[in-house]
Write a protein that holds these residues in place. Structure first.
Motif, PDB file in Angstrom:
ATOM      1  N   TRP A 280       0.813  -1.220   0.000  1.00 20.89           N
ATOM      2  CA  TRP A 280       0.000   0.000   0.000  1.00 20.89           C
ATOM      3  C   TRP A 280       0.849   1.273   0.000  1.00 20.89           C
ATOM      4  O   TRP A 280       0.335   2.342  -0.270  1.00 20.89           O
ATOM      5  CB  TRP A 280      -0.942   0.002   1.213  1.00 20.89           C
ATOM      6  N   ASP A 281       2.141   1.151   0.291  1.00 21.11           N
ATOM      7  CA  ASP A 281       3.028   2.315   0.289  1.00 21.11           C
ATOM      8  C   ASP A 281       3.585   2.643  -1.093  1.00 21.11           C
ATOM      9  O   ASP A 281       4.149   3.724  -1.283  1.00 21.11           O
ATOM     10  CB  ASP A 281       4.217   2.074   1.230  1.00 21.11           C
TER      11      ASP A 281
ATOM     12  N   PRO B 267       2.475   3.613  -4.131  1.00 21.17           N
ATOM     13  CA  PRO B 267       2.150   4.821  -4.900  1.00 21.17           C
ATOM     14  C   PRO B 267       2.890   6.072  -4.448  1.00 21.17           C
ATOM     15  O   PRO B 267       3.191   6.945  -5.257  1.00 21.17           O
ATOM     16  CB  PRO B 267       0.638   4.985  -4.704  1.00 21.17           C
TER      17      PRO B 267
ATOM     18  N   ASN C 169      -6.983  -3.193  -7.791  1.00 24.38           N
ATOM     19  CA  ASN C 169      -6.373  -3.002  -6.483  1.00 24.38           C
ATOM     20  C   ASN C 169      -4.846  -2.999  -6.567  1.00 24.38           C
ATOM     21  O   ASN C 169      -4.183  -2.129  -6.013  1.00 24.38           O
ATOM     22  CB  ASN C 169      -6.868  -4.098  -5.532  1.00 24.38           C
ATOM     23  N   TYR C 170      -4.263  -3.971  -7.286  1.00 25.87           N
ATOM     24  CA  TYR C 170      -2.798  -3.979  -7.352  1.00 25.87           C
ATOM     25  C   TYR C 170      -2.265  -2.907  -8.286  1.00 25.87           C
ATOM     26  O   TYR C 170      -1.176  -2.371  -8.058  1.00 25.87           O
ATOM     27  CB  TYR C 170      -2.239  -5.375  -7.675  1.00 25.87           C
TER      28      TYR C 170
ATOM     29  N   LEU D 131      -3.403   0.040  -8.505  1.00 27.87           N
ATOM     30  CA  LEU D 131      -3.415   1.259  -7.692  1.00 27.87           C
ATOM     31  C   LEU D 131      -2.342   1.217  -6.602  1.00 27.87           C
ATOM     32  O   LEU D 131      -2.152   2.182  -5.868  1.00 27.87           O
ATOM     33  CB  LEU D 131      -4.787   1.463  -7.047  1.00 27.87           C
TER      34      LEU D 131
ATOM     35  N   GLN E  12      -2.305  -0.944  -3.969  1.00 24.45           N
ATOM     36  CA  GLN E  12      -2.940  -1.099  -2.670  1.00 24.45           C
ATOM     37  C   GLN E  12      -2.654  -2.434  -1.991  1.00 24.45           C
ATOM     38  O   GLN E  12      -2.616  -2.505  -0.777  1.00 24.45           O
ATOM     39  CB  GLN E  12      -4.458  -0.910  -2.792  1.00 24.45           C
ATOM     40  N   ALA E  13      -2.476  -3.492  -2.780  1.00 22.07           N
ATOM     41  CA  ALA E  13      -2.336  -4.810  -2.164  1.00 22.07           C
ATOM     42  C   ALA E  13      -1.801  -5.816  -3.175  1.00 22.07           C
ATOM     43  O   ALA E  13      -1.852  -5.595  -4.380  1.00 22.07           O
ATOM     44  CB  ALA E  13      -3.693  -5.290  -1.638  1.00 22.07           C
TER      45      ALA E  13
END
Length: 158
Positions: A4-5, A7, A68-69, A71, A73-74
Motif C-alpha cells: 500500500w506504500d 504509490p 487493487n494492485y 493502484l 494497494q495490495a
C-alpha cells in the motif's frame, strides 16, 4: 514498506527498490509483520446477498484484484495473478517478490491479533514516549515496563 506504500514512491525522480528483511545472525531466520485486509458481512445486515456479493467482488473478482494492485494497494488474493501479472508490473519495485515471500514464508501476524484485549499494547505505546523523549533509556524502560505489561496482558487475555 507494505504494498500500500508503493504509490507514494512511484513518481520519485530516481530509481528505487525494496529488499527482504534481514536474517537474524543468531538463527539465520527472518520474520516480519504480516498485515492483511478482510471483508465481513454482518449477520444483521438487511441485504445479505448484496453484502456477500460486494465482499466476494472485493476479495476474489479478477478485475477488482487487478484494479487493487494497479493502484498499489495490495498483493492480489488470486495467487495465479499475484505470481503472474503482479510480479510482472513495470512500476517499481522490481523485487516485488519480497511481498509474496512475506505472505508465503516469513510473515507473522502481530501479537495483538491473538489478544482479546489490547490494553497492554495501548499502555506500551503511551509509555514508550519516555524513551523517544529521552526521559528513560531503552534498557530502563524495558526493565520497568515488562512486568506491568505482562500483568495487563495476563489479566485481559485469559
Amino acid at each position: 514498506m507494505g504494498p500500500w506504500d508503493q504509490p507514494g514512491f512511484w513518481d520519485l525522480p530516481f530509481e528505487w527498490d525494496i529488499a527482504a528483511w534481514p536474517a537474524s545472525p543468531n538463527t539465520g531466520k527472518t520474520a516480519t509483520w504480516l498485515g492483511s485486509l478482510g471483508f465481513v458481512v454482518s449477520k444483521k445486515t438487511e441485504y445479505p446477498e448484496d453484502s456477500f456479493a460486494l465482499a466476494a467482488y472485493l476479495s476474489l473478482d479478477p478485475e477488482s484484484q487487478k484494479e487493487n494492485y494497479m493502484l498499489g494497494q495490495a498483493v492480489p488474493n488470486l495467487m495465479d495473478m499475484a505470481k503472474g501479472e503482479f510480479l510482472d508490473m513495470e512500476k517499481a519495485p522490481q523485487t516485488r517478490q519480497v511481498f509474496l515471500d512475506i505472505i508465503e514464508d516469513y510473515g507473522r501476524p502481530p501479537v495483538e491479533v491473538t489478544s482479546k484485549n489490547t490494553k497492554w499494547l495501548d499502555t506500551f505505546w503511551q509509555d514508550a514516549s519516555q524513551v523517544w523523549t529521552g526521559k528513560k533509556s531503552a534498557a530502563e524502560f524495558v526493565k520497568e515496563e515488562q512486568p506491568k505489561l505482562q500483568k495487563l496482558y495476563d489479566e485481559s487475555n485469559k
